[in-house]
Design a protein around this motif. Structure first.
Motif: not given
Lengths: 283, 363
Positions: B87-88, B91, B96, B99, B147
């Protein structure tokens, strides 16, 4: 030249004047550089020695973008706001969706410099990565939906090593190909030994030990090394019975004389194997 | 929602390596298809070709009604989840998940709506403001799934998504993924090397080896009627035992003969062997460990116990016959000692027969 001065102004964050006046050479609290026999550039403050080198380099090389930092030998001099060393270069090559890939890299490497080295590749100067190369690969492939390859290089301790480190990324790529490593992540750590051997071979001429000419045995030996000479794990990875693996290792010993279950034989075989592969590449 | 068809798909790399060899596979709309096989069998390459991340050397890839060979991955309406589900780090969970949608220029309101919905499905509504480092492994995996869900894909492509989790969490997430598939009613294509994952999660399983599809069927069929020795050995733990022997007629029925010892075989299997002209010929006789019967005396193969492993509910008994090693699964309460001499027979209904040359099942 006048257009290019704007670049230099941005780089050094101060006013710069382009003039023909001979008096320019006598200004105090300024730094003056001759451009040719008639023109001078006058920088509105005293420069550090690195900055002075940078300006000389800039005058000589006509640098047009940041990527010269690694693309050219003296390009590091552009790094006036140099980031923390040591660092590693990561080359991220992608097929499409450039903007998305860049956005993902910028969101992941918030503190690092990202350089565009071609239409389909970025190099990141990674000082401390929050994620592994394999993780970056999966983020990009799942978010930007493009296939990518990542090469990570040796540690870079000072700016002067940047260009060499960049060239090494290409070497690593070629070496991985010649050694049949088709991973989408190629790491210097995994190829440290072959790299060393390659440089020795190149400096000492070529020998060609004819080690093995059987792709099944070759694959078996490589997987055996990948699993630290562990019979059970290797058999599982190859999905063969351990007795089949032992049969193949015995066959390899008959063919080459190396019993790679023994540490010394494993080292000798691996060295010979690498030399064989690299000689092919060098030839 | 979409079905996915692979028609005569080949993948040959630049160095000549033939990774996928003319496979044909039809994945139905809303199906949970598991591609399973050992490493290097071509399963991940096949998945990446469905995604468009890997080019196709020849053949046709069809998603829905469209041939997508030349369609860019982002236009295939797919979402991917990988083993390394990073994951980022800087963020929040919400960002996440948002995005990818921001990259697609999705309107803000819609992003919020999709994330709220996905968060509810995954039960991570309370985590949306947290940063990745504040999450457990399982929670992070859920965010990675989130996501993918917010993209509203027609096909989910998952490449060993549970491999990085510890054993306990993996079992838990397996059930979560099955629930997710039921609630999303979308096509799932799932790659794993773990036959337990394949058996427990797949509506159907596609077993691959060496770039070739070995068998496509529902888990029960794969287990009870393996098409060949590879499938028989790969699916099932501990793996199936293989003996060399013959099928012979005995009175009105049939028997298997292993080194001169005969054991009963069911009528249907014997008849099939006869119909294929295999009576009296050398065959491979496959018996799953749970179908091996061990006793102190009686008719059967005389074997010596090598090792026993108590697993709580079961007892694995390793035994030797003519220098070869085999395994039986017994009741945990049975007392079996190291080096004990025992007699082994098989459940006549559960004997598999394979051609030793082609390794194909003759049943």
């Amino acid at each position: 030249m006048k257009d290019r001065l704007k670049e230099l102004e941005l780089l050094l964050e101060c006013d710069i004047e382009y003039t023909t006046e001979q008096s320019a050479t006598r200004r105090s609290n300024h730094t003056v550089f001759p451009v040719d026999g008639y023109h001078f550039i006058v920088i509105g403050r005293k420069l550090s020695s690195t900055e002075s080198k940078l300006v000389r380099y800039w005058l000589e090389k006509n640098i047009t973008n940041e990527s010269a930092i690694i693309l050219e030998e003296g390009g590091y001099l552009q790094l006036s706001k140099l980031q923390r060393f040591p660092l590693n270069l990561w080359r991220v090559a992608f097929k499409e969706n450039r903007e998305d890939v860049l956005a993902i890299l910028q969101s992941t490497f918030t503190k690092d410099v990202i350089l565009e080295v071609s239409q389909n590749a970025f190099v990141i100067l990674v000082s401390e990565s929050p994620v592994t190369p394999a993780e970056v690969l999966s983020i990009i492939e799942s978010e930007a939906l493009t296939s990518i390859h990542i090469i990570t290089g040796e540690r870079v301790n000072q700016p002067e090593e940047l260009h060499k480190a960049y060239l090494q990324l290409n070497q690593l790529n070629d070496l991985a190909k010649s050694l049949k490593q088709h991973s989408r992540v190629i790491r210097f750590e995994d190829l440290r030994f072959p790299m060393l051997l390659q440089s020795i071979l190149r400096s000492q001429g070529k020998q060609t030990p004819n080690i093995i000419n059987d792709s099944e045995l070759e694959q078996t030996a490589l997987v055996f090394f990948d699993h630290n000479l562990n019979i059970t794990e290797t058999a599982q990875a190859l999905f063969i019975h351990r007795n089949t693996l032992i049969y193949r290792l015995n066959k390899l010993e008959t063919m080459t004389g190396y019993d790679i279950r023994k540490f010394n034989d494993a080292i000798s075989f691996y060295l010979s194997y690498l030399m064989h592969k690299m000689n092919k590449e060098i030839v | 929602m979409a079905k996915v068809s692979l028609v005569n798909i080949n993948k040959i790399y630049e160095n000549g390596f033939h990774a996928v060899k003319g496979i044909n596979l039809e994945i139905q709309d809303k199906e949970f298809m598991v591609l399973v096989g050992p490493s290097g069998c071509g399963k991940t390459t096949s998945l990446r070709m469905i995604a468009g991340l890997e080019g196709i050397s020849s053949g046709e890839m069809i998603i829905g009604d469209q041939v997508v060979n030349e369609v860019a991955p982002k236009d295939r309406n797919i979402a991917m989840v990988f083993q390394n589900y990073a994951l980022y780090p800087h963020m929040s969970v919400y960002d996440n998940m948002a995005f990818g949608l921001k990259l697609q220029k999705t309107p803000k309101d819609e992003i919020k709506e999709r994330i709220d919905k996905a968060a509810k499905i995954l039960d991570i509504e309370q985590l949306l403001t947290r940063k990745p480092k504040q999450l457990s492994g399982g929670q992070r995996q859920r965010v990675a799934l989130g996501r993918a869900i917010v993209r509203k894909p027609e096909v989910f492509l998952m490449d060993e998504p549970l491999s990085n989790l510890d054993a306990k969490l993996r079992v838990q997430m397996r059930a979560e993924l099955i629930k997710l598939h039921n609630s999303l009613e979308t096509t799932f294509v799932y790659v794993t090397h773990d036959q337990t994952e394949a058996m427990t999660m797949g509506t159907r399983i596609c077993v691959m080896n060496d770039g070739i599809i070995q068998q496509v069927a529902d888990p029960k069929t794969i287990y009870n009627h393996p098409a060949n020795m590879f499938v028989a050995g790969f699916i099932g733990a501990p793996q199936m035992n293989f003996f060399r022997g013959k099928v012979e007629a005995a009175g009105d029925g049939y028997v298997v003969n292993i080194d001169g010892t005969t054991l009963p075989l069911n009528q249907a299997s014997g008849a099939k062997a006869k119909a294929k002209d295999k009576l009296g010929k050398e065959l491979v006789i496959g018996v799953r460990p749970e179908n091996v019967r061990m006793s102190d005396s009686g008719a059967g193969l005389k074997v010596k116990v090598e090792v026993t492993e108590l697993l709580g509910s079961d007892l694995n008994v390793y035994f030797v016959l003519n220098g070869k090693h085999f395994i039986a699964k017994e009741d945990a309460n049975k007392e079996i000692a190291f080096n004990q001499d025992l007699v082994v027979s098989f459940d006549p209904e559960k004997i598999h027969l394979f051609d030793p040359e082609t390794e194909q099942s003759i049943l």
